[in-house]
Design an enzyme around this catalytic site. Structure first.
Site, PDB file in Angstrom:
ATOM      1  N   TYR A 183      -2.233   0.326  10.285  1.00  0.00           N
ATOM      2  CA  TYR A 183      -2.069  -0.708   9.076  1.00  0.00           C
ATOM      3  C   TYR A 183      -1.104  -0.224   8.013  1.00  0.00           C
ATOM      4  CZ  TYR A 183      -4.250  -1.125   5.000  1.00  0.00           C
ATOM      5  OH  TYR A 183      -3.618  -1.607   2.924  1.00  0.00           O
TER       6      TYR A 183
ATOM      7  N   LYS B 211       1.581  -3.265   6.737  1.00  0.00           N
ATOM      8  CA  LYS B 211       2.436  -3.737   5.178  1.00  0.00           C
ATOM      9  C   LYS B 211       4.187  -3.098   4.890  1.00  0.00           C
ATOM     10  CE  LYS B 211      -1.748  -4.576   3.270  1.00  0.00           C
ATOM     11  NZ  LYS B 211      -2.095  -5.778   2.832  1.00  0.00           N
TER      12      LYS B 211
ATOM     13  N   SER C  96       0.658  -1.127   0.023  1.00  0.00           N
ATOM     14  CA  SER C  96       0.592  -0.446  -0.135  1.00  0.00           C
ATOM     15  C   SER C  96       0.802   1.434   0.135  1.00  0.00           C
ATOM     16  CB  SER C  96      -1.127  -0.302   1.249  1.00  0.00           C
ATOM     17  OG  SER C  96      -1.589   0.868   1.439  1.00  0.00           O
TER      18      SER C  96
END
Length: 326
Positions: free
Chosen positions: A141, A145, A117
């Site tokens: 989050y 990643k 991402s």
């Protein structure tokens, strides 16, 4: 090729599975079906499993028999949820990656495309962000990643592994109406949700240093994103990539929030007058990819424009929601 796709019943995963099928690849999907829907991929075998559970390793090892490469989507992806449940996000996203890599090692599968991402860049902003930009995620989050990418770097240094980490920017649209995005997490479905409720869409901040005062983002059609996965898959499977190589997947062109709402108005035939609210903390003015590495090394580039994105998203929304508008 025979490809295992984790999270292949999701929004992006479903598009990748469809394109793999269309070119004749043999596909098997592993998905916990919490947010995915097996109806997206009716002709594909789906093994239901939570990759973060220790029991997933032997199951994945068996599923990888005869597999040439893996595309790894399975993860939790809500930034706000990751802030509220950080430990669980690490368990799900980092634990799931670890179990997958253990299974790949046991099954001697050495090619992987990872769904990363642009969140790995954190607060980095600009109109042409390259892969060499600092990576400093600002949410759990985003950190999961980045840790996933780092795990691939370290595993590739210890044993044969060829991986591509695809850093997505803002994904929208639908490759076919039945495959549209039903989660209300991004701008386009958020605007659709307001329309369904008979409310005006909201612009958070109209005083940014941009041409029309609203935030500018790089929006990429999900079908283009899917084709990037196939290009990366071919590169890792053929050995054109060694180690773990990150790639920005975007268009290199920015569109403002106000431009996006105008495009939705044109596609829907509705007269949309957005309400302007205060800025949200942490929103950057401009975030646009530099996708030149994907173009030069994978031979890939986006082909759809903003109109294609919005019109396909609207057609899908009408089908999936049963909306009579438009």
């Amino acid at each position: 090729m025979r490809i295992l796709v984790t999270g292949g019943a999701g929004y992006i995963g479903g598009h990748v599975v469809l394109q793999l099928q269309q070119r004749g690849d043999d596909v098997v999907v592993v998905d916990d079906l919490v947010t995915g829907d097996s109806a997206r991929i009716p002709d594909v075998p789906v093994l239901r499993a939570d990759l973060s559970e220790p029991s997933a390793v032997p199951m994945l090892t068996d599923a990888l028999a005869g597999v040439d490469a893996v595309v790894h989507f399975a993860a939790r992806k809500r930034v706000d949820e990751s802030v509220l449940r950080p430990a669980w996000y690490y368990q799900q996203n980092v634990g799931g990656m670890a179990n997958l890599l253990l299974a790949m090692e046991a099954a001697r599968v050495s090619a992987l495309v990872f769904s990363s991402s642009a969140a790995v860049y954190g607060s980095t902003e600009g109109d042409s962000i390259p892969e060499s930009s600092p990576t400093s995620p600002i949410s759990p989050y985003g950190r999961t990643k980045l840790i996933g990418e780092q795990m691939l770097d370290e595993v590739a240094a210890s044993r044969p592994l060829r991986a591509a980490s695809l850093r997505y920017f803002n994904v929208a649209g639908a490759g076919s109406p039945r495959l549209g995005d039903t989660a209300v997490l991004n701008l386009v479905p958020m605007v659709f949700e307001k329309l369904d409720a008979g409310e005006e869409p909201v612009i958070f901040g109209a005083d940014y240093p941009t041409p029309d005062g609203t935030c500018v983002r790089d929006y990429i059609h999900v079908a283009d994103l899917a084709s990037a996965h196939l290009a990366a898959l071919d590169a890792v499977a053929s050995g054109a990539i060694s180690g773990n190589r990150p790639f920005n997947i975007g268009t290199g062109r920015g569109s403002s929030v106000r431009e996006m709402i105008s495009a939705i108005a044109a596609a829907s035939g509705l007269d949309l007058v957005p309400r302007v609210a205060e800025r949200r903390p942490g929103d950057a003015a401009i975030v646009v990819a530099d996708p030149s590495r994907a173009r030069s090394e994978l031979g890939w580039e986006a082909r759809h424009d903003l109109r294609d994105i919005v019109e396909s998203a609207w057609a899908s929304h009408q089908l999936l929601s049963g909306s009579p508008r438009g």
